[in-house]
Scaffold this active site. Structure first.
Site, mmCIF file in Angstrom:
data_model
loop_
_atom_site.group_PDB
_atom_site.id
_atom_site.type_symbol
_atom_site.label_atom_id
_atom_site.label_comp_id
_atom_site.label_asym_id
_atom_site.label_seq_id
_atom_site.Cartn_x
_atom_site.Cartn_y
_atom_site.Cartn_z
ATOM 1 N N ASP A 134 0.875 -1.164 0.000
ATOM 2 C CA ASP A 134 0.000 0.000 0.000
ATOM 3 C C ASP A 134 0.920 1.224 0.000
ATOM 4 O OD1 ASP A 134 -2.054 1.775 0.033
ATOM 5 O OD2 ASP A 134 -3.089 0.905 1.750
HETATM 6 C C1 BGC Z 1 -4.850 3.559 0.256
HETATM 7 C C2 BGC Z 1 -5.000 2.604 -0.919
HETATM 8 C C3 BGC Z 1 -4.804 3.350 -2.209
HETATM 9 C C4 BGC Z 1 -3.450 4.010 -2.182
HETATM 10 C C5 BGC Z 1 -3.124 4.795 -3.428
HETATM 11 C C6 BGC Z 1 -3.571 4.358 0.184
HETATM 12 O O1 BGC Z 1 -3.551 5.372 1.132
HETATM 13 O O2 BGC Z 1 -4.878 2.837 1.459
HETATM 14 O O3 BGC Z 1 -6.255 1.981 -0.877
HETATM 15 O O4 BGC Z 1 -4.947 2.493 -3.295
HETATM 16 O O5 BGC Z 1 -3.395 4.908 -1.095
HETATM 17 O O6 BGC Z 1 -3.889 5.949 -3.498
#
Ligand code: BGC
Length: 803
Positions: free
Chosen positions: A230
């Site tokens: 993530d």
């Molecule tokens: C979120 C993800 C997301 C990623 C990219 C993170 O903060 O938890 O779900 O895909 O950011 O934006």
């Protein structure tokens, strides 16, 4: 021999290392001459959020207009796998058109507690349903030459301290509840990538968990895609790559690359292991880079968004058949959401919609006599007597008041868990006042997660649209006027009180550990077993017609029964198959969803329906043998219109194991008394002692403590920074708009300074910053400066090598 050995042989160690981190916030590194393309990753689950210009993760820079489909929590209520596949395919097509190779979704974490800030982005409290929905969505997305990326793998159940919180969960619960959905998504969706969760699971960061990423994901489930962290979720990049993670995102400049080069040079990382990761990664990106371009009709996308919203609406109450509204009904249209819809959540999934339908604009296209429109309440929870009086006066004149209520943007957002499940007070006051002048209120609800609905005694109709996307307004009017017969059913339980939910006593966990004391008893599994009454049960939803169930036949491979539409209009029913293992030696939920079918029937029509069994139907996870097994015994077979409205029952004997069944001393679990399981018993379930909080306020801050914890830091400067952060957040809250970058910072651990600054800060510099935070300003400053100089030197050396 690796599959892409030839390319790998052409790459230097530095190039291979560079491939394992992003080049920008959304792109991966490319080496054109060596035949390695770059790919583009974008959020998200219900629309494409492709940022224009420089990407900034949580979206200060606007994203390209895209179709905003209903969120996952909404779509799940359709229980319609074909529909999810269709929406997935539309999403994939838009991604393809925009040059996006990986769609960062669907999100399918289990809704452990109704207050999780991201529940609107997830499907269900049930892993089987969540998995089936996700698999369909993935198949759709991937049909367009782009990869889906199911997330956040796994046991990611709270937003508070989401990047450092440790989910302490017993193995059986982990396998049966928190990973079964991912298993279905991977096996039946054939996902080409997967995103690891920010959190730790039993002490190990998900992105570094070899058991999770290799043993379970690859070896057991046959996953052959790539694993991405993530954003900012890579803790120790070397451990990540060694244990099965391929890509850390976003870019960490040269930091991640150097970490891998150094690890190989010092023998901490075997180069063969790195080669294997590169090979697996290449396998997916080479294919993605070759996808043919598709064209997209944005009007057709909008129409699909409306259809998807329509089929996901849940009719919760329809006293005296107040719905559907007859033609020419005199309607008072009340509530801010009728003019400014609440139609999507906040955070990384925030879409810049290509178009937005508003009830106030399109209601004229329906055969209703709209007497007027009243705002009724402020979006932020501020009392406004004038607005209430206007709404009351309008309602007095109408046959029916259509009252649009729900949660505002600040109430449910990524980065922010809720503290309660009530609607804003000003909305409840409005409802009270209206109910004094009319008994014909129909509430149209917009909210992506569970809210308290005990006020429904004051209304005759209650229709839940969830967060229905850019075309939700028309979908709702289609249902209200009877152009469409509602067929959605809840994918989560609406409890009578939040305190009835087992995990609520310590939710969200404030400290290092989030203790999953309730074990398997998540959602309806608890309510049905403990026989605790609820407001609206899992699987519940009304229709304008009625359905009868009859003639159950239990076969070797599934159940067959007859479904009849006994009313006088056509409609669809979601029939649900639950299994119970009454006489088990294990502790088990009284009912578990194991299949469902959505069936369309004309008025008076009957149809034979078959719901098949599969490998999940009777299984449980045996912690002694460490595999899924079927316990020999007699199982209850239940077919219902909801989990608590079982229409047909039967029994079936199953062969299976009789030995090595784990028998533990777990009285609270056997009796479903899990509102507050004592430590000793939870420890027996865990098979180890319950970890004790090891950070107390005022103690030295550690690399994985959240920035918000600076409120208790030794350094006055750090405390000041924490105060400023909190003040800015409070200001955003007052304005009713969550500031996502601030929320991200608030929950972010110090280490992420090195993961989210594009390589301007590395881990050694973070250590220096921590020394400052812990009250040693000058020592910390010199440590940081020294680290900075070393980093600059190392960066220059790398550049000199021309990588
Ligand atoms: C979120 C993800 C997301 C990623 C990219 C993170 O903060 O938890 O779900 O895909 O950011 O934006």
């Amino acid at each position: 021999m690796l599959k892409h050995q030839e390319i790998i042989d052409r790459l230097t160690l530095a190039q291979k290392a560079a491939l394992m981190s992003g080049r920008t916030t959304w792109e991966t590194v490319d080496f054109e001459e060596e035949g390695v393309p770059s790919i583009f990753l974008s959020d998200g689950p219900h629309g494409i959020r492709k940022q224009e210009g420089a990407g900034d993760h949580l979206g200060l820079n606007a994203s390209v207009p895209a179709t905003c489909f209903p969120t996952a929590a909404t779509l799940a209520n359709s229980w319609d796998q074909d529909l999810l596949e269709e929406v997935g395919s539309a999403l994939g097509a838009e991604a393809n058109k925009l040059g996006v190779n990986v769609v960062l979704g669907p999100g399918l974490n289990i809704k452990r507690n109704p207050m999780c800030g991201r529940n609107f982005e997830y499907y269900s409290e049930d892993p089987y349903q969540a998995g089936k929905m996700a698999a369909a969505m993935i198949r759709g997305i991937q049909s367009q030459g782009v990869a889906a990326c199911p997330k956040h793998f796994a046991a990611n159940s709270q937003e508070l301290k989401r990047m450092s919180s440790d989910s302490v969960v017993d193995e059986r619960t982990f396998r049966e509840i928190y990973t079964t959905g991912f298993e279905i998504a991977v096996k039946e969706g054939q996902a080409k990538s997967i995103m690891t969760a920010y959190n730790k699971i039993n002490g190990i960061y998900a992105n570094e968990d070899r058991h999770l990423l290799r043993d379970i994901l690859r070896d057991e489930w046959g996953f052959d895609g790539f694993v991405v962290s993530d954003w900012g979720g890579s803790n120790n990049h070397v451990l990540g790559v060694e244990n099965g993670s391929h890509l850390e995102m976003p870019s960490t400049g040269t930091v991640g690359q150097r970490e891998l080069i150094d690890a190989v040079a010092s023998g901490r990382l075997n180069e063969a292991e790195l080669n294997e990761r590169v090979d697996e990664f290449l396998d997916v990106i080479l294919e993605l880079a070759e996808a043919d371009k598709v064209t997209v009709d944005m009007e057709a996308q909008h129409r699909l968004a409306q259809k998807a919203a329509r089929e996901s609406i849940v009719l919760l109450k329809n006293e005296d058949n107040i719905l559907p509204l007859s033609p020419k009904t005199k309607v008072a249209l009340v509530g801010e959401f009728a003019s400014e819809p609440r139609y999507q959540g906040a955070g990384s999934s925030l879409i810049n919609p290509s178009k937005l339908d508003k009830t106030i604009d399109i209601i004229k296209d329906y055969d209703l006599d709209v007497l007027g429109v009243a705002k009724g309440y402020e979006r932020t929870d501020m009392a406004n007597q004038v607005l209430v009086s206007e709404a009351v006066e309008l309602s007095k004149k109408a046959d029916v008041t259509l009252l649009y209520l729900g949660l505002d943007e600040i109430s449910e957002s990524e980065g922010l868990d809720r503290h309660h499940i009530s609607l804003p007070t000003n909305q409840l006051t409005l409802l009270d006042e209206l109910s004094k002048v009319t008994d014909k209120i129909i509430v149209v609800l917009s909210a992506g997660s569970v809210v308290d609905l005990n006020w429904d005694v004051k209304v005759k109709g209650l229709v839940h649209g969830y967060l229905s996307g850019q075309a939700g307004a028309g979908a709702m009017l289609d249902v209200l006027t009877g152009l469409y017969n509602p067929s959605g059913k809840l994918s989560e339980t609406y409890p009578l009180a939040i305190s009835d939910v087992p995990s609520s006593l310590d939710y969200p966990a404030q400290g290092d550990y989030s203790l999953y004391r309730e074990g398997l008893y998540v959602g309806y599994r608890y309510f049905e077993t403990a026989q605790t009454p609820v407001k609206y049960p899992y699987g519940y939803g009304l229709s304008y017609t009625n359905f009868a169930y009859s003639d159950l036949v239990i076969l070797e491979n599934g159940v067959r029964f007859t479904l009849t539409n006994t009313g006088n209009c056509a409609g669809s029913e979601v029939a649900q198959l639950y299994i119970g293992a009454g006489a088990s030696n294990l502790y088990r939920a009284r009912k578990e969803l194991k299949g469902f079918a959505k069936v369309y029937l004309e008025a008076g029509e009957s149809q034979q329906v078959f719901i098949g069994f599969d490998d999940k139907t009777f299984r449980y996870y045996n912690t002694l043998t460490r595999r899924f097994e079927v316990e020999a015994g007699v199982y209850d077979i239940m077919l219902g219109s909801s989990v608590s409205d079982i229409r047909l029952t039967g029994q079936m004997a199953q062969e299976g194991t009789t030995e090595n069944i784990p028998e533990l001393d777990l009285p609270s679990y056997y009796t479903a008394s899990v509102l507050n399981v004592p430590d000793e018993e939870f420890a027996r379930l865990l098979g180890r002692s319950v970890p004790k909080e090891n950070w107390i306020k005022g103690q030295k801050l550690r690399i994985n403590d959240a920035l918000s914890q600076m409120a208790f830091a030794k350094s006055g400067l750090a405390r000041l920074v924490a105060r400023i952060l909190r003040r800015l957040l409070a200001r955003a809250e007052k304005n009713g708009k969550p500031d996502l970058n601030l929320l991200f910072l608030y929950n972010m651990p110090f280490r992420a300074l090195a993961k989210m600054t594009g390589g301007n800060i590395d881990m050694a510099m973070v250590e220096g910053i921590l020394t400052i935070v812990n009250g040693h300003f000058w020592r910390g400053l010199s440590q940081t400066f020294k680290a900075f100089r070393q980093k600059r030197k190392a960066d220059r050396a790398l550049v000199a090598k021309k990588v």
